[in-house]
Scaffold this motif. Structure first.
Motif, PDB file in Angstrom:
ATOM      1  N   ASP A 110      47.379   6.705  25.965  1.00  0.00           N
ATOM      2  CA  ASP A 110      46.570   6.954  24.914  1.00  0.00           C
ATOM      3  C   ASP A 110      45.847   8.437  24.950  1.00  0.00           C
ATOM      4  OD1 ASP A 110      46.743   4.446  24.168  1.00  0.00           O
ATOM      5  OD2 ASP A 110      45.061   3.667  24.815  1.00  0.00           O
ATOM      6  N   PHE A 111      45.519   8.640  26.248  1.00  0.00           N
ATOM      7  CA  PHE A 111      45.329  10.199  26.620  1.00  0.00           C
ATOM      8  C   PHE A 111      46.151  11.238  25.797  1.00  0.00           C
ATOM      9  CE2 PHE A 111      45.148  13.692  29.596  1.00  0.00           C
ATOM     10  CZ  PHE A 111      43.879  14.459  29.200  1.00  0.00           C
TER      11      PHE A 111
ATOM     12  N   ILE B  43      40.966  15.639  20.437  1.00  0.00           N
ATOM     13  CA  ILE B  43      40.648  15.802  21.796  1.00  0.00           C
ATOM     14  C   ILE B  43      39.804  14.503  22.282  1.00  0.00           C
ATOM     15  CG2 ILE B  43      39.771  17.693  23.226  1.00  0.00           C
ATOM     16  CD1 ILE B  43      42.329  18.631  21.817  1.00  0.00           C
ATOM     17  N   VAL B  44      40.378  14.072  23.136  1.00  0.00           N
ATOM     18  CA  VAL B  44      39.610  12.873  23.641  1.00  0.00           C
ATOM     19  C   VAL B  44      39.792  12.817  25.158  1.00  0.00           C
ATOM     20  CG1 VAL B  44      39.775  11.344  21.694  1.00  0.00           C
ATOM     21  CG2 VAL B  44      41.743  11.143  23.547  1.00  0.00           C
ATOM     22  N   PRO B  45      38.925  12.485  25.891  1.00  0.00           N
ATOM     23  CA  PRO B  45      38.944  12.373  27.405  1.00  0.00           C
ATOM     24  C   PRO B  45      39.976  11.390  28.125  1.00  0.00           C
ATOM     25  CG  PRO B  45      36.700  11.459  26.543  1.00  0.00           C
ATOM     26  CD  PRO B  45      37.492  12.153  25.511  1.00  0.00           C
ATOM     27  N   PHE B  46      40.433  11.461  28.841  1.00  0.00           N
ATOM     28  CA  PHE B  46      41.041  10.367  29.805  1.00  0.00           C
ATOM     29  C   PHE B  46      40.356   9.080  29.660  1.00  0.00           C
ATOM     30  CE2 PHE B  46      42.724   8.282  33.279  1.00  0.00           C
ATOM     31  CZ  PHE B  46      44.277   8.375  32.867  1.00  0.00           C
ATOM     32  N   LEU B  47      39.300   9.086  30.251  1.00  0.00           N
ATOM     33  CA  LEU B  47      38.436   7.837  30.336  1.00  0.00           C
ATOM     34  C   LEU B  47      37.881   7.743  29.152  1.00  0.00           C
ATOM     35  CD1 LEU B  47      36.849   8.260  33.852  1.00  0.00           C
ATOM     36  CD2 LEU B  47      38.937   7.152  33.084  1.00  0.00           C
TER      37      LEU B  47
ATOM     38  N   LEU C 129      53.898  20.022  32.050  1.00  0.00           N
ATOM     39  CA  LEU C 129      53.315  18.980  32.947  1.00  0.00           C
ATOM     40  C   LEU C 129      52.705  19.743  34.066  1.00  0.00           C
ATOM     41  CD1 LEU C 129      56.527  16.564  33.331  1.00  0.00           C
ATOM     42  CD2 LEU C 129      54.151  16.022  32.253  1.00  0.00           C
ATOM     43  N   PHE C 130      53.214  20.822  34.717  1.00  0.00           N
ATOM     44  CA  PHE C 130      52.484  21.263  36.041  1.00  0.00           C
ATOM     45  C   PHE C 130      51.708  22.476  35.930  1.00  0.00           C
ATOM     46  CE2 PHE C 130      54.914  17.767  37.322  1.00  0.00           C
ATOM     47  CZ  PHE C 130      54.410  16.919  38.145  1.00  0.00           C
ATOM     48  N   THR C 131      51.602  23.134  34.908  1.00  0.00           N
ATOM     49  CA  THR C 131      50.869  24.317  34.653  1.00  0.00           C
ATOM     50  C   THR C 131      49.187  23.742  34.386  1.00  0.00           C
ATOM     51  OG1 THR C 131      52.711  25.615  34.061  1.00  0.00           O
ATOM     52  CG2 THR C 131      50.290  26.697  33.451  1.00  0.00           C
ATOM     53  N   LYS C 132      48.331  24.170  35.241  1.00  0.00           N
ATOM     54  CA  LYS C 132      46.968  23.753  35.203  1.00  0.00           C
ATOM     55  C   LYS C 132      46.739  24.847  33.789  1.00  0.00           C
ATOM     56  CE  LYS C 132      45.872  23.040  39.876  1.00  0.00           C
ATOM     57  NZ  LYS C 132      44.841  23.301  40.854  1.00  0.00           N
ATOM     58  N   LYS C 133      45.693  23.628  33.047  1.00  0.00           N
ATOM     59  CA  LYS C 133      45.122  24.253  31.837  1.00  0.00           C
ATOM     60  C   LYS C 133      46.324  24.626  30.735  1.00  0.00           C
ATOM     61  CE  LYS C 133      41.300  26.442  34.331  1.00  0.00           C
ATOM     62  NZ  LYS C 133      40.544  27.542  34.511  1.00  0.00           N
ATOM     63  N   TYR C 134      47.268  24.163  30.983  1.00  0.00           N
ATOM     64  CA  TYR C 134      48.411  24.509  30.004  1.00  0.00           C
ATOM     65  C   TYR C 134      47.953  23.814  28.481  1.00  0.00           C
ATOM     66  CZ  TYR C 134      52.830  24.777  27.556  1.00  0.00           C
ATOM     67  OH  TYR C 134      54.105  25.361  26.742  1.00  0.00           O
ATOM     68  N   TYR C 135      47.219  22.724  28.546  1.00  0.00           N
ATOM     69  CA  TYR C 135      46.732  22.201  27.319  1.00  0.00           C
ATOM     70  C   TYR C 135      45.132  22.149  27.842  1.00  0.00           C
ATOM     71  CZ  TYR C 135      51.311  20.145  26.295  1.00  0.00           C
ATOM     72  OH  TYR C 135      52.825  20.167  26.176  1.00  0.00           O
ATOM     73  N   ASN C 136      44.421  22.653  26.469  1.00  0.00           N
ATOM     74  CA  ASN C 136      42.867  22.556  26.647  1.00  0.00           C
ATOM     75  C   ASN C 136      42.336  21.162  26.911  1.00  0.00           C
ATOM     76  OD1 ASN C 136      43.707  21.463  24.114  1.00  0.00           O
ATOM     77  ND2 ASN C 136      41.637  22.874  23.292  1.00  0.00           N
ATOM     78  N   TRP C 137      43.126  20.191  26.718  1.00  0.00           N
ATOM     79  CA  TRP C 137      42.447  18.753  26.811  1.00  0.00           C
ATOM     80  C   TRP C 137      42.666  18.205  27.857  1.00  0.00           C
ATOM     81  CZ3 TRP C 137      46.925  15.845  27.199  1.00  0.00           C
ATOM     82  CH2 TRP C 137      48.243  15.966  26.790  1.00  0.00           C
ATOM     83  N   THR C 138      43.404  18.951  29.147  1.00  0.00           N
ATOM     84  CA  THR C 138      43.597  18.411  30.373  1.00  0.00           C
ATOM     85  C   THR C 138      42.485  18.976  31.227  1.00  0.00           C
ATOM     86  OG1 THR C 138      45.229  20.276  30.853  1.00  0.00           O
ATOM     87  CG2 THR C 138      45.946  18.037  30.079  1.00  0.00           C
TER      88      THR C 138
ATOM     89  N   TYR D 261      47.685  14.047  35.830  1.00  0.00           N
ATOM     90  CA  TYR D 261      47.285  12.843  35.226  1.00  0.00           C
ATOM     91  C   TYR D 261      48.389  11.836  35.430  1.00  0.00           C
ATOM     92  CZ  TYR D 261      43.165  14.716  33.119  1.00  0.00           C
ATOM     93  OH  TYR D 261      41.816  15.188  32.947  1.00  0.00           O
ATOM     94  N   GLY D 262      49.517  12.198  34.980  1.00  0.00           N
ATOM     95  CA  GLY D 262      50.876  11.166  35.368  1.00  0.00           C
ATOM     96  C   GLY D 262      51.109  10.745  36.762  1.00  0.00           C
ATOM     97  N   VAL D 263      50.757  11.809  37.662  1.00  0.00           N
ATOM     98  CA  VAL D 263      51.069  11.436  39.086  1.00  0.00           C
ATOM     99  C   VAL D 263      49.780  10.051  39.396  1.00  0.00           C
ATOM    100  CG1 VAL D 263      50.743  11.872  41.516  1.00  0.00           C
ATOM    101  CG2 VAL D 263      51.998  13.433  39.802  1.00  0.00           C
TER     102      VAL D 263
END
Length: 168
Positions: free
Chosen positions: A62-63, A72-76, A127-136, A144-146
């Protein structure tokens, strides 16, 4: 096993840990698979562990789906956050008290495959670049996948191994 640092490792660890989990469960008799754990904890039997994993898969799916649609929605989900997500886990447990072990296995298999399929859509960089997406936030999508797959399977493996040791 070290935490995955790229797409290949994430997919491999996710699949390996899922298979280890299913093999461990299959090593138990049908009666043992549905028995109540003899130790304290939120999850009282194997079914509880599997639906917990399933629900966290849903959070991940869903995230990603919602945020890729630019909503833009949070993970939780609201009203939960990283300080009170234990309450959410209890709600998941309550929600599935009438779910059979067989249904839990089927739900988990489907959601596991859906998570891996989702992960396959993204590059290592995505997948593995920090802040690649503003929503992560400050982390990466892969993190998140791990958490939703490989490392969460580790938690279930530890819980069920502890149960299996108690049977001796």
């Amino acid at each position: 096993m070290a935490r995955a640092k790229n797409k290949e490792e994430l997919l491999l660890q996710g699949e390996e840990n899922y298979q280890k989990l299913m093999t461990l469960i299959d090593s138990l008799s049908e009666e043992e698979q549905v028995a109540i754990f003899p130790f304290e904890g939120r999850d009282r039997q194997i079914r509880d562990c599997l639906v917990h994993l399933y629900e966290w898969h849903q959070l991940f799916l869903d995230f990603v789906n919602n945020n890729q649609q630019e909503a833009i929605v949070p993970f939780l989900p609201v009203p939960y956050n990283w300080k009170n997500y234990g309450e959410m886990n209890i709600k998941f447990w309550e929600k599935h008290q009438n779910t059979s072990l067989e249904n839990a296995k089927n739900m988990l298999e489907t959601s596991h495959n859906n998570c891996l399929d989702m992960i396959k859509k993204y590059s290592d960089e995505e997948l593995f670049t920090k802040k690649y997406y503003n929503w992560t936030g400050t982390t990466s999508l892969g993190s998140y996948g791990v958490s939703a797959t490989a490392s969460h399977y580790d938690w279930a493996l530890k819980t069920i191994r502890k149960y299996k040791r108690s049977l001796k």
